[in-house]
Design a protein around this motif. Structure first.
Motif, PDB file in Angstrom:
ATOM      1  N   ALA A 199      22.854  92.803   2.888  1.00  0.00           N
ATOM      2  CA  ALA A 199      22.408  93.698   3.962  1.00  0.00           C
ATOM      3  C   ALA A 199      23.370  94.862   4.091  1.00  0.00           C
ATOM      4  CB  ALA A 199      22.313  92.939   5.287  1.00  0.00           C
ATOM      5  N   LEU A 200      24.645  94.570   4.043  1.00  0.00           N
ATOM      6  CA  LEU A 200      25.663  95.609   4.177  1.00  0.00           C
ATOM      7  C   LEU A 200      25.592  96.612   3.030  1.00  0.00           C
ATOM      8  CD1 LEU A 200      27.848  96.423   6.130  1.00  0.00           C
ATOM      9  CD2 LEU A 200      29.433  94.959   4.878  1.00  0.00           C
ATOM     10  N   LEU A 201      25.297  96.138   1.833  1.00  0.00           N
ATOM     11  CA  LEU A 201      25.137  97.056   0.701  1.00  0.00           C
ATOM     12  C   LEU A 201      23.996  98.041   0.954  1.00  0.00           C
ATOM     13  CD1 LEU A 201      25.562  94.630  -2.340  1.00  0.00           C
ATOM     14  CD2 LEU A 201      27.171  96.388  -1.566  1.00  0.00           C
ATOM     15  N   TRP A 202      22.864  97.529   1.431  1.00  0.00           N
ATOM     16  CA  TRP A 202      21.711  98.388   1.670  1.00  0.00           C
ATOM     17  C   TRP A 202      21.922  99.308   2.860  1.00  0.00           C
ATOM     18  CZ3 TRP A 202      18.036  99.596  -1.588  1.00  0.00           C
ATOM     19  CH2 TRP A 202      17.846  98.769  -2.692  1.00  0.00           C
ATOM     20  N   TYR A 203      22.540  98.793   3.910  1.00  0.00           N
ATOM     21  CA  TYR A 203      22.834  99.662   5.049  1.00  0.00           C
ATOM     22  C   TYR A 203      23.828 100.751   4.634  1.00  0.00           C
ATOM     23  CZ  TYR A 203      20.234  96.813   8.357  1.00  0.00           C
ATOM     24  OH  TYR A 203      19.234  96.155   9.034  1.00  0.00           O
ATOM     25  N   GLY A 204      24.770 100.400   3.773  1.00  0.00           N
ATOM     26  CA  GLY A 204      25.722 101.386   3.274  1.00  0.00           C
ATOM     27  C   GLY A 204      25.030 102.517   2.533  1.00  0.00           C
ATOM     28  N   LYS A 205      24.031 102.166   1.714  1.00  0.00           N
ATOM     29  CA  LYS A 205      23.264 103.189   0.999  1.00  0.00           C
ATOM     30  C   LYS A 205      22.518 104.089   1.979  1.00  0.00           C
ATOM     31  CE  LYS A 205      22.606 100.443  -3.159  1.00  0.00           C
ATOM     32  NZ  LYS A 205      21.657  99.853  -4.104  1.00  0.00           N
ATOM     33  N   ALA A 206      21.917 103.486   2.986  1.00  0.00           N
ATOM     34  CA  ALA A 206      21.178 104.265   3.986  1.00  0.00           C
ATOM     35  C   ALA A 206      22.119 105.185   4.764  1.00  0.00           C
ATOM     36  CB  ALA A 206      20.428 103.333   4.939  1.00  0.00           C
ATOM     37  N   ILE A 207      23.302 104.684   5.079  1.00  0.00           N
ATOM     38  CA  ILE A 207      24.293 105.501   5.796  1.00  0.00           C
ATOM     39  C   ILE A 207      24.716 106.682   4.925  1.00  0.00           C
ATOM     40  CG2 ILE A 207      26.664 105.518   6.681  1.00  0.00           C
ATOM     41  CD1 ILE A 207      26.094 102.537   7.566  1.00  0.00           C
ATOM     42  N   ASP A 208      25.008 106.400   3.660  1.00  0.00           N
ATOM     43  CA  ASP A 208      25.425 107.466   2.744  1.00  0.00           C
ATOM     44  C   ASP A 208      24.362 108.557   2.617  1.00  0.00           C
ATOM     45  OD1 ASP A 208      27.804 106.141   2.294  1.00  0.00           O
ATOM     46  OD2 ASP A 208      27.193 105.308   0.354  1.00  0.00           O
ATOM     47  N   GLU A 209      23.094 108.143   2.623  1.00  0.00           N
ATOM     48  CA  GLU A 209      21.987 109.088   2.458  1.00  0.00           C
ATOM     49  C   GLU A 209      21.465 109.612   3.799  1.00  0.00           C
ATOM     50  OE1 GLU A 209      19.053 107.400  -0.137  1.00  0.00           O
ATOM     51  OE2 GLU A 209      20.580 106.812  -1.603  1.00  0.00           O
ATOM     52  N   LYS A 210      22.110 109.192   4.898  1.00  0.00           N
ATOM     53  CA  LYS A 210      21.725 109.620   6.253  1.00  0.00           C
ATOM     54  C   LYS A 210      20.258 109.274   6.563  1.00  0.00           C
ATOM     55  CE  LYS A 210      25.601 112.010   7.197  1.00  0.00           C
ATOM     56  NZ  LYS A 210      26.708 111.199   6.808  1.00  0.00           N
ATOM     57  N   MET A 211      19.808 108.130   6.067  1.00  0.00           N
ATOM     58  CA  MET A 211      18.444 107.661   6.332  1.00  0.00           C
ATOM     59  C   MET A 211      18.466 106.745   7.552  1.00  0.00           C
ATOM     60  SD  MET A 211      17.271 106.883   2.398  1.00  0.00           S
ATOM     61  CE  MET A 211      15.954 105.840   2.969  1.00  0.00           C
ATOM     62  N   ASN A 212      17.697 107.101   8.594  1.00  0.00           N
ATOM     63  CA  ASN A 212      17.695 106.329   9.838  1.00  0.00           C
ATOM     64  C   ASN A 212      19.135 105.978  10.208  1.00  0.00           C
ATOM     65  OD1 ASN A 212      16.990 104.901  12.094  1.00  0.00           O
ATOM     66  ND2 ASN A 212      16.178 103.162  10.991  1.00  0.00           N
ATOM     67  N   TYR A 213      19.933 107.007  10.330  1.00  0.00           N
ATOM     68  CA  TYR A 213      21.386 106.879  10.428  1.00  0.00           C
ATOM     69  C   TYR A 213      21.832 105.924  11.535  1.00  0.00           C
ATOM     70  CZ  TYR A 213      26.232 108.464  10.062  1.00  0.00           C
ATOM     71  OH  TYR A 213      27.590 108.528   9.879  1.00  0.00           O
ATOM     72  N   GLY A 214      21.335 106.099  12.751  1.00  0.00           N
ATOM     73  CA  GLY A 214      21.726 105.222  13.856  1.00  0.00           C
ATOM     74  C   GLY A 214      21.337 103.777  13.605  1.00  0.00           C
ATOM     75  N   GLY A 215      20.126 103.570  13.100  1.00  0.00           N
ATOM     76  CA  GLY A 215      19.667 102.216  12.795  1.00  0.00           C
ATOM     77  C   GLY A 215      20.466 101.565  11.685  1.00  0.00           C
ATOM     78  N   ALA A 216      20.818 102.362  10.664  1.00  0.00           N
ATOM     79  CA  ALA A 216      21.619 101.832   9.562  1.00  0.00           C
ATOM     80  C   ALA A 216      23.020 101.460  10.033  1.00  0.00           C
ATOM     81  CB  ALA A 216      21.675 102.847   8.424  1.00  0.00           C
ATOM     82  N   LEU A 217      23.602 102.297  10.883  1.00  0.00           N
ATOM     83  CA  LEU A 217      24.917 101.964  11.451  1.00  0.00           C
ATOM     84  C   LEU A 217      24.829 100.681  12.268  1.00  0.00           C
ATOM     85  CD1 LEU A 217      25.973 105.536  12.603  1.00  0.00           C
ATOM     86  CD2 LEU A 217      27.118 104.190  10.827  1.00  0.00           C
ATOM     87  N   GLY A 218      23.753 100.552  13.048  1.00  0.00           N
ATOM     88  CA  GLY A 218      23.560  99.348  13.855  1.00  0.00           C
ATOM     89  C   GLY A 218      23.394  98.104  13.004  1.00  0.00           C
ATOM     90  N   GLY A 219      22.628  98.216  11.937  1.00  0.00           N
ATOM     91  CA  GLY A 219      22.456  97.086  11.024  1.00  0.00           C
ATOM     92  C   GLY A 219      23.764  96.705  10.352  1.00  0.00           C
ATOM     93  N   ALA A 220      24.553  97.713   9.963  1.00  0.00           N
ATOM     94  CA  ALA A 220      25.853  97.439   9.352  1.00  0.00           C
ATOM     95  C   ALA A 220      26.768  96.722  10.344  1.00  0.00           C
ATOM     96  CB  ALA A 220      26.490  98.740   8.872  1.00  0.00           C
TER      97      ALA A 220
END
Length: 98
Positions: A14-35
């Motif tokens: 999960a952290l790997l995928w959230y990290g990718k989303a954070i890097d790409e600024k995709m659903n940034y707040g949600g990705a940070l929350g998931g991480a």
């Protein structure tokens, strides 16, 4: 995808995928929350708190369900760490953070 891994109690992936989303600024707040949740499950409490605060500042805080979920998971993981009792992640109601 990170949420799917969280639902399967696979915080590392999960952290790997959230990290990718954070890097790409995709659903940034949600990705940070998931991480933040993934870090809790991995007992990385300081990192979890940092991601949680960033998530709140980037929109995850507008969902009161996320705030409650974060604190419920944190309490459960800390209790599990100190008691050795494993709690089923399905017992916690997970909000949609993605």
């Amino acid at each position: 995808i990170g949420m799917l891994y969280l639902q399967r109690n696979d915080a590392e992936n999960a952290l790997l995928w959230y990290g990718k989303a954070i890097d790409e600024k995709m659903n940034y707040g949600g990705a940070l929350g998931g991480a933040a949740i993934a870090h809790l499950l991995l007992h990385n409490f300081q990192q979890a708190e940092e991601f949680y605060r960033a998530a709140i500042l980037n929109g995850a805080g507008s969902d009161a369900g996320y705030i409650k979920y974060y604190h419920d998971v944190k309490e459960t993981v800390k209790a599990e760490k100190f008691t050795g009792k494993h709690n089923d992640p399905d017992d916690l109601q997970q909000p949609d953070v993605n």
